[in-house]
Design an enzyme around this catalytic site. Sequence first.
Site, PDB file in Angstrom:
ATOM      1  N   LYS A  41     -51.324  -6.384 -28.822  1.00  0.00           N
ATOM      2  CA  LYS A  41     -51.030  -7.462 -27.871  1.00  0.00           C
ATOM      3  C   LYS A  41     -49.575  -7.371 -27.418  1.00  0.00           C
ATOM      4  O   LYS A  41     -48.753  -6.687 -28.028  1.00  0.00           O
ATOM      5  CB  LYS A  41     -51.295  -8.821 -28.514  1.00  0.00           C
ATOM      6  CG  LYS A  41     -50.406  -9.139 -29.711  1.00  0.00           C
ATOM      7  CD  LYS A  41     -50.727 -10.510 -30.289  1.00  0.00           C
ATOM      8  CE  LYS A  41     -49.835 -10.806 -31.494  1.00  0.00           C
ATOM      9  NZ  LYS A  41     -50.048 -12.167 -32.026  1.00  0.00           N
ATOM     10  N   ARG A 137     -53.401 -23.811 -35.454  1.00  0.00           N
ATOM     11  CA  ARG A 137     -53.235 -23.310 -34.094  1.00  0.00           C
ATOM     12  C   ARG A 137     -54.548 -23.433 -33.339  1.00  0.00           C
ATOM     13  O   ARG A 137     -54.737 -24.350 -32.550  1.00  0.00           O
ATOM     14  CB  ARG A 137     -52.732 -21.851 -34.170  1.00  0.00           C
ATOM     15  CG  ARG A 137     -52.248 -21.265 -32.880  1.00  0.00           C
ATOM     16  CD  ARG A 137     -51.439 -20.000 -33.118  1.00  0.00           C
ATOM     17  NE  ARG A 137     -52.154 -18.995 -33.908  1.00  0.00           N
ATOM     18  CZ  ARG A 137     -51.611 -17.832 -34.288  1.00  0.00           C
ATOM     19  NH1 ARG A 137     -50.361 -17.543 -33.954  1.00  0.00           N
ATOM     20  NH2 ARG A 137     -52.307 -16.962 -35.005  1.00  0.00           N
ATOM     21  N   HIS A 167     -56.368 -16.905 -40.158  1.00  0.00           N
ATOM     22  CA  HIS A 167     -55.014 -16.359 -40.180  1.00  0.00           C
ATOM     23  C   HIS A 167     -54.193 -17.119 -41.217  1.00  0.00           C
ATOM     24  O   HIS A 167     -54.156 -18.350 -41.207  1.00  0.00           O
ATOM     25  CB  HIS A 167     -54.363 -16.487 -38.805  1.00  0.00           C
ATOM     26  CG  HIS A 167     -53.088 -15.708 -38.673  1.00  0.00           C
ATOM     27  ND1 HIS A 167     -53.069 -14.364 -38.387  1.00  0.00           N
ATOM     28  CD2 HIS A 167     -51.791 -16.075 -38.803  1.00  0.00           C
ATOM     29  CE1 HIS A 167     -51.820 -13.938 -38.327  1.00  0.00           C
ATOM     30  NE2 HIS A 167     -51.024 -14.959 -38.585  1.00  0.00           N
ATOM     31  N   ARG A 223     -56.159  -6.741 -39.776  1.00  0.00           N
ATOM     32  CA  ARG A 223     -55.453  -6.702 -38.499  1.00  0.00           C
ATOM     33  C   ARG A 223     -54.018  -6.244 -38.769  1.00  0.00           C
ATOM     34  O   ARG A 223     -53.214  -6.966 -39.360  1.00  0.00           O
ATOM     35  CB  ARG A 223     -55.471  -8.083 -37.831  1.00  0.00           C
ATOM     36  CG  ARG A 223     -56.882  -8.644 -37.626  1.00  0.00           C
ATOM     37  CD  ARG A 223     -56.846  -9.979 -36.893  1.00  0.00           C
ATOM     38  NE  ARG A 223     -56.046 -10.980 -37.580  1.00  0.00           N
ATOM     39  CZ  ARG A 223     -56.498 -11.800 -38.521  1.00  0.00           C
ATOM     40  NH1 ARG A 223     -57.784 -11.740 -38.902  1.00  0.00           N
ATOM     41  NH2 ARG A 223     -55.704 -12.688 -39.083  1.00  0.00           N
ATOM     42  N   TYR A 269     -17.077 -12.010 -18.086  1.00  0.00           N
ATOM     43  CA  TYR A 269     -17.096 -13.390 -17.602  1.00  0.00           C
ATOM     44  C   TYR A 269     -16.448 -14.350 -18.599  1.00  0.00           C
ATOM     45  O   TYR A 269     -16.675 -14.255 -19.817  1.00  0.00           O
ATOM     46  CB  TYR A 269     -18.531 -13.853 -17.358  1.00  0.00           C
ATOM     47  CG  TYR A 269     -19.222 -13.147 -16.218  1.00  0.00           C
ATOM     48  CD1 TYR A 269     -18.848 -13.376 -14.897  1.00  0.00           C
ATOM     49  CD2 TYR A 269     -20.262 -12.253 -16.459  1.00  0.00           C
ATOM     50  CE1 TYR A 269     -19.491 -12.735 -13.847  1.00  0.00           C
ATOM     51  CE2 TYR A 269     -20.917 -11.601 -15.424  1.00  0.00           C
ATOM     52  CZ  TYR A 269     -20.522 -11.847 -14.114  1.00  0.00           C
ATOM     53  OH  TYR A 269     -21.154 -11.212 -13.078  1.00  0.00           O
ATOM     54  N   CYS A 315     -23.334  -9.007 -19.535  1.00  0.00           N
ATOM     55  CA  CYS A 315     -23.686  -9.313 -18.152  1.00  0.00           C
ATOM     56  C   CYS A 315     -25.176  -9.043 -17.930  1.00  0.00           C
ATOM     57  O   CYS A 315     -25.876  -8.568 -18.825  1.00  0.00           O
ATOM     58  CB  CYS A 315     -22.852  -8.468 -17.203  1.00  0.00           C
ATOM     59  SG  CYS A 315     -21.071  -8.543 -17.509  1.00  0.00           S
ATOM     60  N   ASP A 317     -26.579  -6.738 -16.181  1.00  0.00           N
ATOM     61  CA  ASP A 317     -26.946  -5.327 -16.137  1.00  0.00           C
ATOM     62  C   ASP A 317     -26.014  -4.421 -16.927  1.00  0.00           C
ATOM     63  O   ASP A 317     -26.241  -3.206 -16.983  1.00  0.00           O
ATOM     64  CB  ASP A 317     -26.950  -4.834 -14.682  1.00  0.00           C
ATOM     65  CG  ASP A 317     -27.659  -5.804 -13.757  1.00  0.00           C
ATOM     66  OD1 ASP A 317     -28.876  -5.973 -13.928  1.00  0.00           O
ATOM     67  OD2 ASP A 317     -26.989  -6.410 -12.898  1.00  0.00           O
TER      68      ASP A 317
END
Length: 385
Positions: A41, A137, A167, A223, A269, A315, A317
Amino acid sequence: MSLDTFYRDSFVEVDLSAIQYNIHQLQQRLDQKTGVYAVVKADAYGHGDIQVAHAALEAGAGGLAVALLDEAIKLRHAGIDAPILVMGWTRPKDAVVAAEHEIAVTVFQEEWLKEAGLLSFSKSLKIHLKLDTGMGRIGIRSVAEMERTLSYMREKNFFSLEALFTHFATADEEGLDYFATQEKRWNELFSHFKRIWPENVEVHTSNSAASMRYPGRLDHYVRFGISMYGLYPSSVVKKERPIDLQPAFSLHSQLIHVKRLEPGESISYGATYRTGEYEWIGTIPLGYADGWIRRLQGMDVLVDGKRQPIVGRICMDQFMIRLDQEYPIGTKVTLIGKQGEQEISADEVADQLETINYEIPCMISNRVPRVFLKDGKTIDIKNSL
């Protein structure tokens, strides 16, 4: 295979051999009759779902588990015909789509079955019934709920009950009291199920932690999620080390600019970092839009096998690091992974962010290409841009 299929200097390496190694390690610990479902997933926890799915099945996984029907259909469109389970919510109106693609869905509501039962099915719908034993859940919590759901399921010959599962919320923790509480609830619900449903169904109750710590559980399959990727689900399990794991995920970039600044100069910054002396500052072309978020300011990266700290705010990028000396443009920078004798692990990054290691590969965005390795060689590249 050339890296020229993308045009930036930052990328993730996914070692598919490590994923297969981790599966084999678990298989050696489990009973020979217990199979493994590979959990892929969330784009295989950020590693790359199709590539990981193929590698896991090749290593002997009996099927795949995802969270969304969209994820399952993507795998089918990629030519994967192994069993696939959607562990999360599927809309009742989409049940026919799941059936047509031979994808199993998770069911935990009588109302869901009644709505799906109004549809026209050309193929049987494979169902895994979820029991909520304390995760809180999704899932059936009582005998009465179970009886109503199974009663309606039996009325429709196009519903095919394949499995029951639950679970465990604390399987990775040191204390076992709540795990024992959930186990008791499971046994009570499952015992009642067997009395009212004589047909054989499969059972899968164990996640990564439970499968490694309690391999003798009577599961048809387990799992295998976070630990398939080489990460232990908690510090407790990491300390116990029930099986050896190899991390499959590493993150790399390179220096694109290096400069020497005088004392008192500001970086990034907000001028949150000022040089205290003459300092070499390097710039790396990766930032919070790639998932390397601002809270990682102060985190180390590896250059030339040595730790170098991030200085100034990260930043969108790019970000900057303080170097111990001048390095040439193009020098490799490792954000997660090994260089020489040094390693920065996903666990270390998670500790910096006060979160869990699960989040770390997931948070690296698909703007960062994935380079897939097997036996040390590049076999595929995934560039989502």
